[in-house]
Design an enzyme around this catalytic site. Structure first.
Site, PDB file in Angstrom:
ATOM      1  N   LYS A   1       0.821  -1.211   0.000  1.00 30.65           N
ATOM      2  CA  LYS A   1       0.000   0.000   0.000  1.00 30.65           C
ATOM      3  C   LYS A   1       0.864   1.275   0.000  1.00 30.65           C
ATOM      4  O   LYS A   1       2.067   1.223   0.301  1.00 30.65           O
ATOM      5  CB  LYS A   1      -0.936  -0.028   1.204  1.00 30.65           C
ATOM      6  CG  LYS A   1      -1.937  -1.213   1.158  1.00 30.65           C
ATOM      7  CD  LYS A   1      -2.948  -1.098   2.284  1.00 30.65           C
ATOM      8  CE  LYS A   1      -3.959  -2.225   2.225  1.00 30.65           C
ATOM      9  NZ  LYS A   1      -5.039  -2.060   3.231  1.00 30.65           N
TER      10      LYS A   1
ATOM     11  N   TYR B   1     -12.566  -1.585  -3.625  1.00 34.42           N
ATOM     12  CA  TYR B   1     -13.046  -1.755  -2.254  1.00 34.42           C
ATOM     13  C   TYR B   1     -14.564  -1.563  -2.134  1.00 34.42           C
ATOM     14  O   TYR B   1     -15.058  -1.267  -1.047  1.00 34.42           O
ATOM     15  CB  TYR B   1     -12.310  -0.789  -1.321  1.00 34.42           C
ATOM     16  CG  TYR B   1     -10.909  -1.251  -0.948  1.00 34.42           C
ATOM     17  CD1 TYR B   1     -10.718  -2.363  -0.129  1.00 34.42           C
ATOM     18  CD2 TYR B   1      -9.781  -0.578  -1.396  1.00 34.42           C
ATOM     19  CE1 TYR B   1      -9.444  -2.788   0.229  1.00 34.42           C
ATOM     20  CE2 TYR B   1      -8.500  -0.993  -1.048  1.00 34.42           C
ATOM     21  CZ  TYR B   1      -8.345  -2.107  -0.229  1.00 34.42           C
ATOM     22  OH  TYR B   1      -7.093  -2.538   0.129  1.00 34.42           O
TER      23      TYR B   1
ATOM     24  N   ASN C   1      -2.195   0.125   6.658  1.00 35.77           N
ATOM     25  CA  ASN C   1      -1.672  -1.133   7.206  1.00 35.77           C
ATOM     26  C   ASN C   1      -0.750  -1.897   6.245  1.00 35.77           C
ATOM     27  O   ASN C   1      -0.692  -3.126   6.281  1.00 35.77           O
ATOM     28  CB  ASN C   1      -2.820  -2.012   7.730  1.00 35.77           C
ATOM     29  CG  ASN C   1      -3.793  -2.421   6.655  1.00 35.77           C
ATOM     30  OD1 ASN C   1      -3.664  -1.992   5.505  1.00 35.77           O
ATOM     31  ND2 ASN C   1      -4.753  -3.248   7.000  1.00 35.77           N
TER      32      ASN C   1
ATOM     33  N   HIS D   1      -2.249  -5.456   1.536  1.00 40.46           N
ATOM     34  CA  HIS D   1      -3.567  -6.082   1.396  1.00 40.46           C
ATOM     35  C   HIS D   1      -3.344  -7.553   1.086  1.00 40.46           C
ATOM     36  O   HIS D   1      -2.378  -7.907   0.420  1.00 40.46           O
ATOM     37  CB  HIS D   1      -4.335  -5.429   0.236  1.00 40.46           C
ATOM     38  CG  HIS D   1      -5.563  -6.193  -0.162  1.00 40.46           C
ATOM     39  ND1 HIS D   1      -6.743  -6.117   0.547  1.00 40.46           N
ATOM     40  CD2 HIS D   1      -5.784  -7.087  -1.164  1.00 40.46           C
ATOM     41  CE1 HIS D   1      -7.636  -6.918  -0.019  1.00 40.46           C
ATOM     42  NE2 HIS D   1      -7.080  -7.516  -1.061  1.00 40.46           N
TER      43      HIS D   1
ATOM     44  N   GLU E   1      -9.820 -10.253  -7.627  1.00 36.52           N
ATOM     45  CA  GLU E   1      -8.865  -9.162  -7.416  1.00 36.52           C
ATOM     46  C   GLU E   1      -7.685  -9.260  -8.385  1.00 36.52           C
ATOM     47  O   GLU E   1      -7.200  -8.245  -8.889  1.00 36.52           O
ATOM     48  CB  GLU E   1      -8.401  -9.159  -5.964  1.00 36.52           C
ATOM     49  CG  GLU E   1      -9.514  -8.775  -5.000  1.00 36.52           C
ATOM     50  CD  GLU E   1      -9.175  -8.931  -3.532  1.00 36.52           C
ATOM     51  OE1 GLU E   1     -10.046  -8.651  -2.700  1.00 36.52           O
ATOM     52  OE2 GLU E   1      -8.040  -9.344  -3.207  1.00 36.52           O
TER      53      GLU E   1
HETATM   54  P1  CMP Z   1      -7.478  -4.526   3.600  1.00 44.10           P
HETATM   55  O1  CMP Z   1      -7.036  -5.890   3.997  1.00 44.10           O
HETATM   56  O2  CMP Z   1      -6.848  -3.927   2.415  1.00 44.10           O
HETATM   57  O3  CMP Z   1      -9.065  -4.545   3.375  1.00 44.10           O
HETATM   58  C1  CMP Z   1      -9.921  -3.481   3.724  1.00 44.10           C
HETATM   59  C2  CMP Z   1      -9.190  -2.343   4.336  1.00 44.10           C
HETATM   60  O4  CMP Z   1     -10.002  -1.401   5.007  1.00 44.10           O
HETATM   61  C3  CMP Z   1      -8.255  -2.851   5.412  1.00 44.10           C
HETATM   62  O5  CMP Z   1      -7.202  -3.555   4.837  1.00 44.10           O
HETATM   63  C4  CMP Z   1      -7.908  -1.582   6.132  1.00 44.10           C
HETATM   64  O6  CMP Z   1      -6.847  -0.885   5.508  1.00 44.10           O
HETATM   65  C5  CMP Z   1      -9.181  -0.783   5.989  1.00 44.10           C
HETATM   66  N1  CMP Z   1      -9.892  -0.758   7.260  1.00 44.10           N
HETATM   67  C6  CMP Z   1     -10.480  -1.783   7.884  1.00 44.10           C
HETATM   68  N2  CMP Z   1     -11.023  -1.377   9.049  1.00 44.10           N
HETATM   69  C7  CMP Z   1     -10.769  -0.057   9.142  1.00 44.10           C
HETATM   70  C8  CMP Z   1     -11.073   0.932  10.106  1.00 44.10           C
HETATM   71  N3  CMP Z   1     -11.756   0.632  11.212  1.00 44.10           N
HETATM   72  N4  CMP Z   1     -10.655   2.196   9.880  1.00 44.10           N
HETATM   73  C9  CMP Z   1      -9.971   2.507   8.744  1.00 44.10           C
HETATM   74  N5  CMP Z   1      -9.666   1.592   7.788  1.00 44.10           N
HETATM   75  C10 CMP Z   1     -10.048   0.329   7.985  1.00 44.10           C
END
Ligand code: CMP
Length: 140
Positions: free
Chosen positions: A11, A51, A114, A117, A128
């Protein structure tokens, strides 16, 4: 190598923080074969589409803004039990809960930013992967 596939993105936070190489190393050490890869940037529209499943969630707007805020590395990985093993390698969505030694424990800064993904099912991995790569861009 045979086995199933999963889809990943390094990311924008991890790219900005200079962690592409370290994360690709972890992927290699984890026994995955990279069968497709590109360095690219998602438009807001494309990030929103990717998303779309989270459209009703309160963090959707923030997620779309963040995922289109800079370049990403998109890749398809092949390996035994790829979806589940890769989710183990990356750790929990919230880095505060990610196990030691996981990619998110090492490189993620928050639940929103984070670092990586990972697909959550075999079906989504296929969807995806096809979202980002054509058949001639994947080398299984
Ligand atoms: P990802 O695994 O890419 O899939 C969905 C994404 O939404 C997740 O990683 C996070 O980056 C984001 N996400 C999930 N929960 C939250 C949250 N509570 N606040 C902000 N972002 C979130």
């Amino acid at each position: 190598m045979s086995g199933k596939i999963t889809f990943t993105m390094i990311k924008p936070d991890a790219v900005r923080n200079g962690h592409i190489g370290a994360i690709l190393n972890k992927i290699n050490e984890g026994g995955f074969k990279i069968v497709a890869m590109k360095y690219t940037q998602l438009s807001k529209e494309k990030a929103g589409e990717f998303y779309a499943v989270h459209k009703e969630r309160p963090f959707y707007g923030e997620l779309v803004d963040f995922m289109s805020s800079g370049p990403i590395v998109a890749a398809v990985l092949q390996g035994d039990n790829a979806v589940e093993s890769f989710r183990t390698l990356i750790g929990a969505t919230n880095p505060a809960e990610a196990a030691e030694g996981t990619i998110r424990a090492a490189y993620a800064t928050s639940i929103g930013e984070n670092a990586v993904h990972g697909s959550d099912s075999d079906e989504n991995a296929q969807i995806e992967a096809s979202f980002h790569f054509s058949g001639t861009e994947m080398f299984m």
